[in-house]
Design an enzyme around this catalytic site. Structure first.
Site, PDB file in Angstrom:
ATOM      1  N   TYR A  19      47.808  20.195  23.838  1.00  0.00           N
ATOM      2  CA  TYR A  19      46.873  20.066  24.960  1.00  0.00           C
ATOM      3  C   TYR A  19      47.641  20.196  26.274  1.00  0.00           C
ATOM      4  CZ  TYR A  19      43.076  18.605  27.912  1.00  0.00           C
ATOM      5  OH  TYR A  19      42.100  18.595  28.867  1.00  0.00           O
ATOM      6  N   PHE A  26      34.046  43.413  44.370  1.00  0.00           N
ATOM      7  CA  PHE A  26      33.835  43.546  42.941  1.00  0.00           C
ATOM      8  C   PHE A  26      32.681  42.605  42.605  1.00  0.00           C
ATOM      9  CE2 PHE A  26      34.654  42.527  38.457  1.00  0.00           C
ATOM     10  CZ  PHE A  26      34.505  43.813  37.957  1.00  0.00           C
ATOM     11  N   THR A  27      31.916  42.958  41.566  1.00  0.00           N
ATOM     12  CA  THR A  27      30.683  42.214  41.272  1.00  0.00           C
ATOM     13  C   THR A  27      30.912  40.698  41.204  1.00  0.00           C
ATOM     14  OG1 THR A  27      31.105  42.666  38.944  1.00  0.00           O
ATOM     15  CG2 THR A  27      29.508  44.082  40.053  1.00  0.00           C
ATOM     16  N   ASP A  78      43.960  40.946  44.533  1.00  0.00           N
ATOM     17  CA  ASP A  78      43.352  40.976  43.206  1.00  0.00           C
ATOM     18  C   ASP A  78      44.120  42.033  42.417  1.00  0.00           C
ATOM     19  OD1 ASP A  78      41.909  41.492  40.904  1.00  0.00           O
ATOM     20  OD2 ASP A  78      39.943  41.453  41.870  1.00  0.00           O
ATOM     21  N   LYS A  90      42.699  42.826  31.757  1.00  0.00           N
ATOM     22  CA  LYS A  90      43.147  44.175  32.135  1.00  0.00           C
ATOM     23  C   LYS A  90      44.670  44.188  32.252  1.00  0.00           C
ATOM     24  CE  LYS A  90      38.737  44.266  33.966  1.00  0.00           C
ATOM     25  NZ  LYS A  90      38.015  43.754  35.114  1.00  0.00           N
ATOM     26  N   ARG A  96      27.354  51.718  37.275  1.00  0.00           N
ATOM     27  CA  ARG A  96      27.987  51.119  38.452  1.00  0.00           C
ATOM     28  C   ARG A  96      27.327  51.738  39.681  1.00  0.00           C
ATOM     29  NH1 ARG A  96      31.172  46.505  37.121  1.00  0.00           N
ATOM     30  NH2 ARG A  96      28.984  46.019  37.083  1.00  0.00           N
ATOM     31  N   PHE A 139      22.492  43.267  36.150  1.00  0.00           N
ATOM     32  CA  PHE A 139      22.941  44.376  35.294  1.00  0.00           C
ATOM     33  C   PHE A 139      23.425  43.890  33.929  1.00  0.00           C
ATOM     34  CE2 PHE A 139      27.499  43.636  35.632  1.00  0.00           C
ATOM     35  CZ  PHE A 139      27.602  42.934  36.821  1.00  0.00           C
TER      36      PHE A 139
HETATM   37  C1  LIG Z   1      37.518  42.735  35.790  1.00  0.00           C
HETATM   38  C2  LIG Z   1      37.830  42.405  37.153  1.00  0.00           C
HETATM   39  C3  LIG Z   1      37.662  41.107  37.624  1.00  0.00           C
HETATM   40  C4  LIG Z   1      37.064  39.998  36.774  1.00  0.00           C
HETATM   41  O1  LIG Z   1      37.849  39.725  35.659  1.00  0.00           O
HETATM   42  P1  LIG Z   1      37.215  39.118  34.308  1.00  0.00           P
HETATM   43  O2  LIG Z   1      38.406  38.796  33.474  1.00  0.00           O
HETATM   44  O3  LIG Z   1      36.365  40.216  33.696  1.00  0.00           O
HETATM   45  O4  LIG Z   1      36.420  37.930  34.665  1.00  0.00           O
HETATM   46  C5  LIG Z   1      38.006  40.856  38.936  1.00  0.00           C
HETATM   47  N1  LIG Z   1      38.471  41.827  39.721  1.00  0.00           N
HETATM   48  C6  LIG Z   1      38.642  43.094  39.303  1.00  0.00           C
HETATM   49  C7  LIG Z   1      39.188  44.123  40.226  1.00  0.00           C
HETATM   50  C8  LIG Z   1      38.320  43.430  38.006  1.00  0.00           C
HETATM   51  O5  LIG Z   1      38.486  44.699  37.608  1.00  0.00           O
END
Ligand SMILES: *Cc1c(COP(=O)(O)O)cnc(C)c1O
Length: 482
Positions: free
Chosen positions: A80, A132-133, A223, A266, A389, A455
């Site tokens: 933990y 970003f969304t 980011d 990613k 998108r 979406f």
């Molecule tokens: C995918 C993504 C996110 C969000 O990440 P998740 O792991 O899917 O929550 C944030 N910023 C960018 C640029 C992304 O491509």
């Protein structure tokens, strides 16, 4: 990497890895696919993976893992608190970014939630090259406002500009002055700008943004979710980066930005999320939100095996032969399509090939969702799952009117280290067929429209019977072939 073939002018991408574990795919007949997309409310998020041949929805959490990542997962240390697996994550972050202050979270948007909670107060503005969304949803949820300062070139679908994700620096400077630094929660640079086609930001532009922030007394946030692809493009397209070590670019960025966060779904071919900063002041300010929303400070909602895969995957993101695979496959697919005349975002970016649906179906109004319609059509005619998108991915204005997207894109994501070249050739072939039959594509209308992030789970239906006609034409042209 890519190689030149004997008696051919073209460079052909070559996989610098072999496939040692496989997953079976199925390709349903076109009549079945028509049924499946209608059952899914014409929303590619609601399709079942078993019904999909080419899953090009996203590059998130679906990248090919290496033998070394699987090996590392076996030595995960379940605890933990104080897990050795987290120690290994910290060591990897130290090696790759050169930073020692690390907060774990369960994925990228969780980092965004923490950032928004810690720094965004009602009425404050966050300035970014592009939203970003999930970023925008978290910022607006706490009463903040998002403003985009991407250079005008970023919104031109076809150009040959190498860095379409760059900030308009003059505008950034004047906007901070107009607002006053106290009203700016932070400036966020999104590497590999997702929603405008995975377009990179140059190293010079990133550094210039941080210099402006420093001068004006505003926090700078990177980011880095798509930084791996962005660094590939810096090395290929920016003279000053050509001879820099990949690691030196990461370190330089960490020296300049106050805060870096990323989705490990990613960056690092794994899952999870990380916030890191050179100065412990920032991680201290955000720390309390980790146990509140995510989990204890040494796992943050990630399981220990995920952390091991993340650590190993970060080391792999320093290897050019791994990081060039995605962008080179995308470039191949993009070139196949653009040579044929299909409107795609140019130059090719990271994360996927993006169809410009405003040009694909130019007569369709935004409120019939051209990018959603083309995405549904691609599933019907090829078992290919893109992601809309465009306007569907936007949120309505508070008064209920539609906010039309700047670009109507159907994204064909190319998860890293996953597909083979013949699979991409298949996709190119089916997209070309759809392009030649584009007059058959019609619009979509709502059946169920959620208020937030619609979406993801909204449902739509075709206007008229164009989907049946499209499937029939496919059958005529391809005979018994799937
Ligand atoms: C995918 C993504 C996110 C969000 O990440 P998740 O792991 O899917 O929550 C944030 N910023 C960018 C640029 C992304 O491509």
């Amino acid at each position: 990497m890519s190689v030149k073939f004997y008696k051919s002018e073209h460079q052909v991408p070559l996989e610098m890895h072999k496939v040692r574990m496989v997953q079976k795919l199925s390709l349903l007949p076109v009549e079945e696919r028509l049924k499946k997309i209608q059952e899914a409310g014409n929303n590619t998020f609601l399709l079942q993976n078993k019904d999909i041949f080419m899953d090009m929805l996203t590059d998130s959490g679906v990248n090919g893992m290496s033998d070394l990542q699987f090996g590392a997962m076996m030595q995960a240390d379940d605890a933990y608190a104080g897990s050795e697996s987290f120690t290994r994550v910290k060591a990897a972050i130290k090696e790759v970014f050169g930073t020692e202050n690390v907060l774990p979270a369960h994925q990228g948007r969780a980092c965004e939630n923490i950032l928004a909670e810690a720094y965004v107060k009602p009425g404050m503005v966050t300035l970014m090259n592009f939203h970003f969304t999930t970023t925008k949803a978290h910022i607006t949820r706490v009463g903040g406002v998002v403003e985009e300062i991407v250079d005008a070139k970023g919104l031109i679908p076809q150009t040959d500009d190498p860095f379409k994700g760059d900030f308009d620096l003059d505008k950034l400077r004047s906007r901070i002055d107009e607002l006053g630094p106290d009203k700016v929660a932070f400036v966020r640079v999104e590497a590999g700008t997702n929603l405008i086609g995975g377009q990179p930001v140059s190293l010079s532009n990133m550094i210039a943004v941080t210099d402006i922030c420093h001068e004006k007394g505003v926090k700078s946030v990177l980011d880095a979710s798509l930084l791996q692809d962005n660094i590939y493009f810096m090395k290929m397209r920016e003279a000053r980066c050509k001879y820099m070590e990949i690691k030196d670019i990461y370190h330089l960025l960490a020296d300049h930005f106050d805060i870096i966060y990323f989705s490990a779904r990613k960056l690092s071919f794994s899952k999870g999320g990380i916030i890191t900063s050179k100065d412990p002041k920032f991680t201290k300010e955000m720390m309390e939100y980790v146990p509140l929303y995510e989990g204890f400070l040494t796992y943050g909602g990630m399981d220990v095996r995920t952390m091991e895969a993340l650590a190993q995957g970060l080391y792999e993101s320093l290897d050019m032969e791994y990081i060039n695979q995605g962008p080179e496959f995308i470039k191949y697919l993009t070139k196949e399509l653009s040579d044929y005349g299909v409107p795609v975002i140019l130059p090719a970016g990271g994360l996927g090939c993006h169809l410009d649906c405003q040009a694909f179906v130019p007569n369709m109004p935004h409120n019939q969702y051209p990018a959603g319609a083309v995405s549904a059509a691609l599933y019907i005619i090829g078992g290919i799952r893109p992601m809309e998108r465009g306007t569907l991915s936007e949120q309505r204005e508070p008064d209920g009117t539609e906010r039309y997207a700047e670009l109507e894109l159907a994204r064909l994501a190319v998860p890293r280290r996953v597909f083979t070249l013949s699979q991409l050739k298949y996709v190119a072939d089916r997209v070309k067929w759809l392009w030649d039959n584009r007059e058959l594509i019609g619009g979509l209308e709502w059946v169920e429209e959620p208020k937030v992030l619609r979406f993801f789970f909204g449902r739509l239906k075709e206007i008229g019977y164009w989907q049946e006609k499209l499937a029939e034409k496919f059958r005529q042209d391809f005979g018994d072939s799937l």
